[in-house]
Motif scaffolding. Structure first.
Motif, short mmCIF file in Angstrom:
data_model
loop_
_atom_site.label_atom_id
_atom_site.label_comp_id
_atom_site.label_asym_id
_atom_site.label_seq_id
_atom_site.Cartn_x
_atom_site.Cartn_y
_atom_site.Cartn_z
N PRO A 176 -83.03 -117.08 -47.75
CA PRO A 176 -81.99 -116.25 -48.36
C PRO A 176 -82.46 -114.98 -49.04
CG PRO A 176 -82.32 -118.26 -49.63
CD PRO A 176 -83.16 -118.38 -48.39
N ASP A 177 -83.76 -114.84 -49.26
CA ASP A 177 -84.26 -113.61 -49.89
C ASP A 177 -85.21 -112.85 -48.96
OD1 ASP A 177 -86.43 -115.31 -49.99
OD2 ASP A 177 -86.92 -114.86 -52.08
N MET A 178 -84.91 -112.87 -47.68
CA MET A 178 -85.71 -112.17 -46.68
C MET A 178 -85.78 -110.66 -46.99
SD MET A 178 -85.10 -111.86 -42.58
CE MET A 178 -85.48 -113.57 -42.26
N ILE A 179 -84.65 -110.11 -47.42
CA ILE A 179 -84.54 -108.69 -47.75
C ILE A 179 -84.04 -108.61 -49.18
CG2 ILE A 179 -83.39 -106.51 -47.16
CD1 ILE A 179 -83.04 -107.71 -44.29
N LYS A 180 -84.60 -107.69 -49.97
CA LYS A 180 -84.16 -107.53 -51.36
C LYS A 180 -83.97 -106.05 -51.66
CE LYS A 180 -85.73 -111.35 -53.97
NZ LYS A 180 -86.50 -111.76 -55.13
N GLY A 181 -83.08 -105.80 -52.60
CA GLY A 181 -82.85 -104.43 -53.00
C GLY A 181 -82.30 -104.34 -54.41
N THR A 182 -82.28 -103.13 -54.91
CA THR A 182 -81.71 -102.83 -56.22
C THR A 182 -80.72 -101.69 -56.05
OG1 THR A 182 -83.76 -103.48 -57.33
CG2 THR A 182 -82.22 -102.10 -58.59
N ASP A 183 -79.53 -101.87 -56.58
CA ASP A 183 -78.50 -100.86 -56.48
C ASP A 183 -78.11 -100.34 -57.86
OD1 ASP A 183 -78.56 -101.36 -53.79
OD2 ASP A 183 -76.54 -102.14 -53.64
N PHE A 184 -77.83 -99.06 -57.89
CA PHE A 184 -77.35 -98.38 -59.10
C PHE A 184 -75.96 -97.85 -58.77
CE2 PHE A 184 -81.90 -98.30 -59.21
CZ PHE A 184 -82.21 -98.56 -60.53
N ALA A 185 -75.01 -98.12 -59.64
CA ALA A 185 -73.63 -97.73 -59.36
C ALA A 185 -73.02 -96.99 -60.54
CB ALA A 185 -72.79 -98.96 -59.03
N VAL A 186 -72.11 -96.09 -60.22
CA VAL A 186 -71.31 -95.39 -61.22
C VAL A 186 -69.90 -95.96 -61.12
CG1 VAL A 186 -70.37 -93.17 -61.95
CG2 VAL A 186 -72.71 -93.30 -61.06
N ILE A 187 -69.35 -96.31 -62.26
CA ILE A 187 -68.02 -96.90 -62.33
C ILE A 187 -67.05 -95.87 -62.91
CG2 ILE A 187 -66.65 -98.81 -63.26
CD1 ILE A 187 -69.07 -99.58 -61.41
N GLU A 188 -65.89 -95.77 -62.27
CA GLU A 188 -64.85 -94.86 -62.76
C GLU A 188 -63.54 -95.62 -62.78
OE1 GLU A 188 -64.60 -90.45 -61.66
OE2 GLU A 188 -63.09 -91.39 -60.38
N GLN A 189 -62.94 -95.75 -63.93
CA GLN A 189 -61.67 -96.46 -64.10
C GLN A 189 -61.74 -97.87 -63.52
OE1 GLN A 189 -58.73 -93.81 -62.46
NE2 GLN A 189 -58.82 -92.46 -64.23
N GLY A 190 -62.86 -98.55 -63.77
CA GLY A 190 -63.01 -99.93 -63.34
C GLY A 190 -63.36 -100.13 -61.88
N ARG A 191 -63.56 -99.04 -61.14
CA ARG A 191 -63.89 -99.14 -59.71
C ARG A 191 -65.23 -98.46 -59.43
NH1 ARG A 191 -58.35 -97.62 -56.50
NH2 ARG A 191 -57.27 -99.56 -56.95
N LEU A 192 -65.87 -98.90 -58.36
CA LEU A 192 -67.10 -98.26 -57.94
C LEU A 192 -66.80 -96.86 -57.43
CD1 LEU A 192 -68.60 -101.32 -56.10
CD2 LEU A 192 -69.64 -100.17 -58.05
N LYS A 193 -67.50 -95.90 -57.97
CA LYS A 193 -67.36 -94.49 -57.57
C LYS A 193 -68.49 -94.09 -56.63
CE LYS A 193 -65.96 -90.18 -57.88
NZ LYS A 193 -64.79 -89.73 -57.15
N SER A 194 -69.71 -94.52 -56.98
CA SER A 194 -70.85 -94.25 -56.11
C SER A 194 -71.89 -95.34 -56.27
CB SER A 194 -71.47 -92.88 -56.40
OG SER A 194 -72.08 -92.89 -57.66
N VAL A 195 -72.59 -95.62 -55.19
CA VAL A 195 -73.67 -96.61 -55.20
C VAL A 195 -74.87 -96.00 -54.51
CG1 VAL A 195 -74.42 -98.90 -54.44
CG2 VAL A 195 -72.02 -98.53 -55.12
N THR A 196 -76.02 -96.09 -55.18
CA THR A 196 -77.29 -95.69 -54.59
C THR A 196 -78.14 -96.94 -54.49
OG1 THR A 196 -77.13 -93.52 -55.62
CG2 THR A 196 -79.31 -94.20 -54.82
N GLY A 197 -78.54 -97.27 -53.27
CA GLY A 197 -79.30 -98.49 -53.04
C GLY A 197 -80.76 -98.20 -52.73
N PHE A 198 -81.62 -99.08 -53.21
CA PHE A 198 -83.05 -99.02 -52.93
C PHE A 198 -83.47 -100.34 -52.29
CE2 PHE A 198 -82.29 -95.97 -56.21
CZ PHE A 198 -83.15 -94.93 -55.92
N LEU A 199 -84.32 -100.27 -51.28
CA LEU A 199 -84.81 -101.46 -50.61
C LEU A 199 -86.15 -101.84 -51.22
CD1 LEU A 199 -83.83 -100.42 -47.00
CD2 LEU A 199 -82.58 -101.93 -48.56
#
Length: 121
Positions: free
Chosen positions: A91-114
């Motif tokens: 289940p952890d074959m691939i891992k990443g870290t994501d950074f997200a900006v939230i606007e009015q309770g919703r995801l506005k942007s996501v930047t993902g790193f592998l």
């Protein structure tokens, strides 16, 4: 801000949803209309492109599931979380870290790193 852990859980639910209609409903619920997603392999602007990216991941890795890996951090309108992706046998074959900006309770942007990608992925 809406609970960061809840937002991260809903994010993982979107990535795990193979049915395009249900995935689109989740995107409407949790992502802004003009949301953006980017990582080293792909980019999507707007819910339709993001849904298509997720569909492509399901085609490339059938049966793989995303899970949250560790705690979710939040500061202001930003969250950070780590995830794992893989089949039930690894289940952890691939891992990443994501950074997200939230606007009015919703995801506005996501930047993902592998963080971990096997050579054959």
């Amino acid at each position: 801000m809406t609970d960061a852990a809840y937002i991260a859980e809903r994010y993982i639910a979107v990535w795990n949803e193979a049915d395009p209609l249900r995935r689109n409903a989740l995107l409407i619920e949790g992502w802004s209309e003009d949301a953006a997603y980017v990582d080293p392999l792909m980019r999507g602007d707007g819910r339709d492109q993001i849904s298509a990216l997720i569909g492509a991941v399901h085609q490339r890795f059938p049966g793989f599931r995303f899970t949250l890996d560790g705690r979710v951090d939040a500061y202001g309108d930003r969250i950070r979380f780590t995830w794992a992706l893989g089949p039930q046998s690894e289940p952890d074959m691939i891992k990443g870290t994501d950074f997200a900006v939230i606007e009015q309770g919703r995801l506005k942007s996501v930047t993902g790193f592998l963080d971990k990608v096997p050579p054959n992925a």
